[in-house]
Design an enzyme around this catalytic site. Structure first.
Site, short mmCIF file in Angstrom:
data_model
loop_
_atom_site.label_atom_id
_atom_site.label_comp_id
_atom_site.label_asym_id
_atom_site.label_seq_id
_atom_site.Cartn_x
_atom_site.Cartn_y
_atom_site.Cartn_z
N CYS A 171 -1.93 -4.99 6.86
CA CYS A 171 -1.20 -4.22 7.87
C CYS A 171 -0.51 -5.19 8.85
CB CYS A 171 -2.13 -3.29 8.65
SG CYS A 171 -3.12 -2.22 7.61
N CYS A 218 0.83 -1.22 0.00
CA CYS A 218 0.00 0.00 0.00
C CYS A 218 0.86 1.26 0.00
CB CYS A 218 -0.89 0.00 1.24
SG CYS A 218 0.09 -0.02 2.75
FE1 FES Z 1 -1.06 0.09 4.53
FE2 FES Z 1 -2.27 -0.07 6.88
S1 FES Z 1 -3.13 0.59 4.97
S2 FES Z 1 -0.25 -0.58 6.39
#
Ligand code: FES
Length: 149
Positions: free
Chosen positions: A119, A50
């Site tokens: 995450c 992300c």
């Molecule tokens: Fe990327 Fe939480 S959205 S680490």
């Protein structure tokens, strides 16, 4: 008597509880082991798919994780995941800590919404990389001179 701010806070928490577990809310709002570390024995910085990053610092004593801290520029669930992975690693042997997985972090947090599960993977991967860094220096101590931590 509760203030309007406290009422507002309770309202937000009630909304969060519809999506996140108590543990996830607690670890994102009161993260454990947050911060960097002087003279660490192991360190890693990993960027997740992300684009968020996590850093983990380790202090190792007699093959045991004596201290562990983290930082992240990610979302609330990455803060919760970093906090939980450090709690899971603390006091474990290096080989036990190396086996801490994304699923272990998710289980300890009481699960995360599917879109946030990565995450927990970022947290587990960063811990593994920090341990790898420690083991590399243990094997080749001269490499420490080239490390920035
Ligand atoms: Fe990327 Fe939480 S959205 S680490």
């Amino acid at each position: 008597m509760t203030s309007s701010w406290e009422q507002f806070e309770e309202l937000i928490k009630a909304e969060m509880r519809k999506v996140y577990s108590e543990a996830a809310i607690d670890h994102s709002m009161n993260p454990r082991n947050l911060g960097d570390m002087e003279d660490a024995d192991g360190f890693a910085k990993v960027t997740g798919p992300c684009g968020d990053t996590m850093e983990v610092w380790l202090k190792i004593n007699n093959d045991t994780i004596a201290d562990v801290t983290f930082m992240t520029d990610g979302c609330g669930t990455s803060i919760a995941s970093g906090s939980m992975v450090t709690e899971l690693a603390r006091g474990k042997s290096v080989s036990e800590a190396r086996r801490i997985s994304q699923q272990d972090v998710l289980d300890a947090l009481g699960g995360l919404p599917e879109e946030n599960e990565h995450c927990a993977l970022l947290a587990a991967d960063t811990l593994k990389e920090a341990i790898k860094g420690y083991l590399e220096i243990k094997r080749d101590p001269w490499k420490k001179a080239y490390r920035k931590y």
